[in-house]
Design a protein around this motif. Structure first.
Motif, PDB file in Angstrom:
ATOM      1  N   TYR A   1      -2.765  -0.089   6.798  1.00 53.16           N
ATOM      2  CA  TYR A   1      -3.427  -1.316   7.244  1.00 53.16           C
ATOM      3  C   TYR A   1      -4.866  -1.037   7.679  1.00 53.16           C
ATOM      4  O   TYR A   1      -5.742  -1.877   7.476  1.00 53.16           O
ATOM      5  CB  TYR A   1      -2.629  -1.961   8.379  1.00 53.16           C
ATOM      6  N   THR A   2      -5.095   0.121   8.253  1.00 53.90           N
ATOM      7  CA  THR A   2      -6.464   0.494   8.587  1.00 53.90           C
ATOM      8  C   THR A   2      -7.304   0.608   7.328  1.00 53.90           C
ATOM      9  O   THR A   2      -8.455   0.146   7.278  1.00 53.90           O
ATOM     10  CB  THR A   2      -6.484   1.826   9.357  1.00 53.90           C
ATOM     11  N   GLY A   3      -6.747   1.230   6.272  1.00 55.11           N
ATOM     12  CA  GLY A   3      -7.474   1.369   5.016  1.00 55.11           C
ATOM     13  C   GLY A   3      -7.761   0.032   4.354  1.00 55.11           C
ATOM     14  O   GLY A   3      -8.877  -0.218   3.889  1.00 55.11           O
ATOM     15  N   VAL A   4      -6.757  -0.853   4.324  1.00 56.59           N
ATOM     16  CA  VAL A   4      -6.956  -2.166   3.706  1.00 56.59           C
ATOM     17  C   VAL A   4      -7.953  -2.987   4.522  1.00 56.59           C
ATOM     18  O   VAL A   4      -8.807  -3.687   3.957  1.00 56.59           O
ATOM     19  CB  VAL A   4      -5.614  -2.908   3.581  1.00 56.59           C
TER      20      VAL A   4
ATOM     21  N   PHE B   1      -7.178  -7.832  -6.257  1.00 56.36           N
ATOM     22  CA  PHE B   1      -7.157  -6.380  -6.068  1.00 56.36           C
ATOM     23  C   PHE B   1      -6.748  -6.022  -4.651  1.00 56.36           C
ATOM     24  O   PHE B   1      -5.917  -5.119  -4.425  1.00 56.36           O
ATOM     25  CB  PHE B   1      -8.535  -5.785  -6.388  1.00 56.36           C
ATOM     26  N   TYR B   2      -7.302  -6.697  -3.660  1.00 54.63           N
ATOM     27  CA  TYR B   2      -6.980  -6.392  -2.265  1.00 54.63           C
ATOM     28  C   TYR B   2      -5.533  -6.752  -1.953  1.00 54.63           C
ATOM     29  O   TYR B   2      -4.865  -6.058  -1.162  1.00 54.63           O
ATOM     30  CB  TYR B   2      -7.924  -7.149  -1.329  1.00 54.63           C
ATOM     31  N   LEU B   3      -5.023  -7.803  -2.564  1.00 59.39           N
ATOM     32  CA  LEU B   3      -3.624  -8.166  -2.367  1.00 59.39           C
ATOM     33  C   LEU B   3      -2.710  -7.112  -2.988  1.00 59.39           C
ATOM     34  O   LEU B   3      -1.683  -6.726  -2.389  1.00 59.39           O
ATOM     35  CB  LEU B   3      -3.365  -9.537  -2.987  1.00 59.39           C
TER      36      LEU B   3
ATOM     37  N   PHE C   1       1.145  -2.666  -2.566  1.00 61.03           N
ATOM     38  CA  PHE C   1       1.573  -1.332  -2.989  1.00 61.03           C
ATOM     39  C   PHE C   1       1.443  -0.303  -1.867  1.00 61.03           C
ATOM     40  O   PHE C   1       2.248   0.623  -1.775  1.00 61.03           O
ATOM     41  CB  PHE C   1       0.775  -0.876  -4.217  1.00 61.03           C
ATOM     42  N   ALA C   2       0.416  -0.442  -1.033  1.00 60.37           N
ATOM     43  CA  ALA C   2       0.193   0.540   0.032  1.00 60.37           C
ATOM     44  C   ALA C   2       1.363   0.584   1.005  1.00 60.37           C
ATOM     45  O   ALA C   2       1.717   1.650   1.525  1.00 60.37           O
ATOM     46  CB  ALA C   2      -1.104   0.228   0.779  1.00 60.37           C
TER      47      ALA C   2
ATOM     48  N   PHE D   1      -4.279   2.425  -4.051  1.00 52.77           N
ATOM     49  CA  PHE D   1      -5.668   2.164  -4.433  1.00 52.77           C
ATOM     50  C   PHE D   1      -5.881   2.520  -5.902  1.00 52.77           C
ATOM     51  O   PHE D   1      -6.546   1.778  -6.636  1.00 52.77           O
ATOM     52  CB  PHE D   1      -6.624   2.957  -3.541  1.00 52.77           C
ATOM     53  N   LEU D   2      -5.332   3.648  -6.338  1.00 52.45           N
ATOM     54  CA  LEU D   2      -5.495   4.072  -7.729  1.00 52.45           C
ATOM     55  C   LEU D   2      -4.884   3.038  -8.682  1.00 52.45           C
ATOM     56  O   LEU D   2      -5.512   2.656  -9.677  1.00 52.45           O
ATOM     57  CB  LEU D   2      -4.833   5.431  -7.934  1.00 52.45           C
TER      58      LEU D   2
END
Length: 474
Positions: free
Chosen positions: A321-324, A368-370, A375-376, A385-386
């Protein structure tokens, strides 16, 4: 007059302004994605709180100290102005001369649904050495009018959350004496309950006590060892329970746990070593550094030891969640970069792209963000992300080739968008340098745009003669 009001035909300048407006409009879908992310984060925080609570939560441990009962006569004046003699009773706190703590923690993941929470548990061993002669002298200096009863002294330990105590605290006392630590009630009296009651008595800890007055010899030393098995989550700390306190903590991670201990508290480690598999750290707090008196009039002084502590916080290296969240904060910049690249394909090809096509490209980036969030949660941030980036880059690159009718634009778009998303990934990973990387990237993108469009007739082909460049002398 007609020439004065005539709008430019096929104006790239107006189209550019439209593209900028569309890029800003794409903030709306990303706001919705951000709302979904916050909702999922709230759910994760609830699950983490539940698991943390049952595991013991943030743990702070207090090593052995002595409570010495005392009485003293105090003169008071009543409502009738008569002097009365009142007997005051209490328990003074005596800290050990030296104390040593050795903790060996093991971290693992606990799961609930798709969520996992890192927790820890392990044995903690205490060694404490008391000098009763020096302690008696310190008590007299504290309050010379008090009468101290050394025959009813109690040994006290504490933890912040008793749920994390996994087995009975084992004591090693002089002469092989056996004592059982029992919980203390709010008035510092032992409870008859055989379980650990969550009552602190104003100390900041849940205290447990055992009588040891019969083992003490006036002016002699008193050594005690204690051991317990403790579990917890998020944070672990050791109170500076002795005048000279030393601590050693080792940790190892199992079952794929990836944690990065963040050292904090009243004192930082004097030595530390962090490896992918765990860490070791040592602390030292002598009396002069500790800043707490040798003895105290009541258990409230123990709360100060929790502030002068040796602490570490278990920080996840990859919080999805920090990354997103960080990716969404830079969403407008990257949507703008993709739109600028799409606009440049339009300029170079000489073909016109409809605003609806820009919107579809923008929606692809919002999705993309969704995809990244979805997936994350399942497979981790890096792999997610990949996958999300590969799918998005492939889709919008093929779309560029279709819109502009040439495969070479597909290849060019693919390369450009790979660079854009690779840069986004670097920003997500390089937290300390994210601002400077983002600023430099924005500047470089604008400089490239200015250079590539330096000869563009922004007013349109039919109005080229109206531009300053057209009017410049040859």
């Amino acid at each position: 007059m007609a020439d004065f009001v005539r709008l430019p035909t096929r104006s790239l300048g107006l189209k550019f302004l439209l593209v900028v407006g569309l890029a800003l409009l794409m903030a709306i879908p990303t706001i919705f994605v951000y709302g979904v992310m916050k909702d999922r984060l709230s759910r994760f925080e609830t699950v983490r709180g539940d698991i943390s609570h049952y595991q013991g939560g943030q743990q702070s441990v207090l090593g052995p100290v002595l409570l010495v009962p005392y009485t003293k006569q105090v003169q008071t004046t009543g409502n009738d102005n008569k002097v009365q003699i009142t007997t005051v009773r209490g328990e003074a706190v005596v800290f050990a001369e030296t104390g040593m703590v050795n903790a060996r923690l093991t971290g693992k993941n606990l799961y609930r649904g798709i969520y996992s929470v890192p927790v820890f548990q392990g044995p903690i061993a205490f060694d404490a050495h008391f000098d009763l002669g020096q302690s008696a002298a310190a008590l007299k200096d504290l309050d010379g009018a008090a009468n101290y009863d050394w025959s009813n002294v109690r040994l006290v330990m504490g933890v912040s959350n008793t749920i994390g105590i996994l087995q009975e605290i084992a004591l090693t006392l002089p002469g092989g004496a056996q004592r059982r630590l029992k919980p203390m009630a709010g008035d510092n009296t032992p409870s008859d309950s055989t379980s650990y009651a969550p009552v602190s008595g104003g100390s900041g800890y849940n205290l447990v006590a055992a009588p040891v007055g019969d083992l003490l010899k006036s002016g002699a030393s008193f050594d005690v060892k204690a051991a317990l098995e403790l579990s917890g989550a998020e944070r672990f700390s050791i109170a500076s329970f002795a005048k000279d306190t030393k601590a050693s903590v080792t940790g190892k991670w199992i079952e794929g746990v990836k944690l990065n201990p963040s050292f904090e508290g009243g004192f930082l480690p004097t030595d530390r070593k962090v490896t992918p598999g765990g860490f070791t750290a040592t602390w030292s707090a002598p009396l002069a550094r500790r800043g707490i008196p040798e003895v105290g009039a009541d258990t409230s002084i123990l709360a100060r030891t929790s502030q002068q502590d040796f602490a570490l916080r278990m920080v996840e290296q990859t919080n999805v969640y920090t990354g997103v969240d960080r990716a969404l904060k830079y969403a407008m910049m990257f949507i703008g970069l993709v739109f600028l690249a799409y606009f440049m394909f339009e300029v170079v090809s000489g073909l016109r792209a409809h605003p609806a096509q820009y919107i579809m490209v923008g929606l692809a980036q919002a999705i993309f963000y969704l995809l990244l969030l979805a997936f994350a949660e399942r497979i981790g941030f890096d792999t997610a992300f990949l996958i999300a980036a590969a799918a998005t880059v492939t889709m919008i690159s093929l779309y560029v080739g279709v819109v502009f009718h040439q495969m070479r634009y597909t290849i060019a778009a693919f390369l450009v968008f790979i660079v854009v998303y690779a840069l986004m990934y670097v920003l997500m990973q390089a937290e300390d340098y994210a601002l400077i990387v983002g600023a430099v990237t924005s500047f470089a993108a604008l400089a490239a745009l200015m250079y590539l469009t330096r000869k563009v007739a922004w007013y349109g082909a039919t109005d080229a003669a109206e531009t300053p460049a057209a009017r410049a002398p040859t």
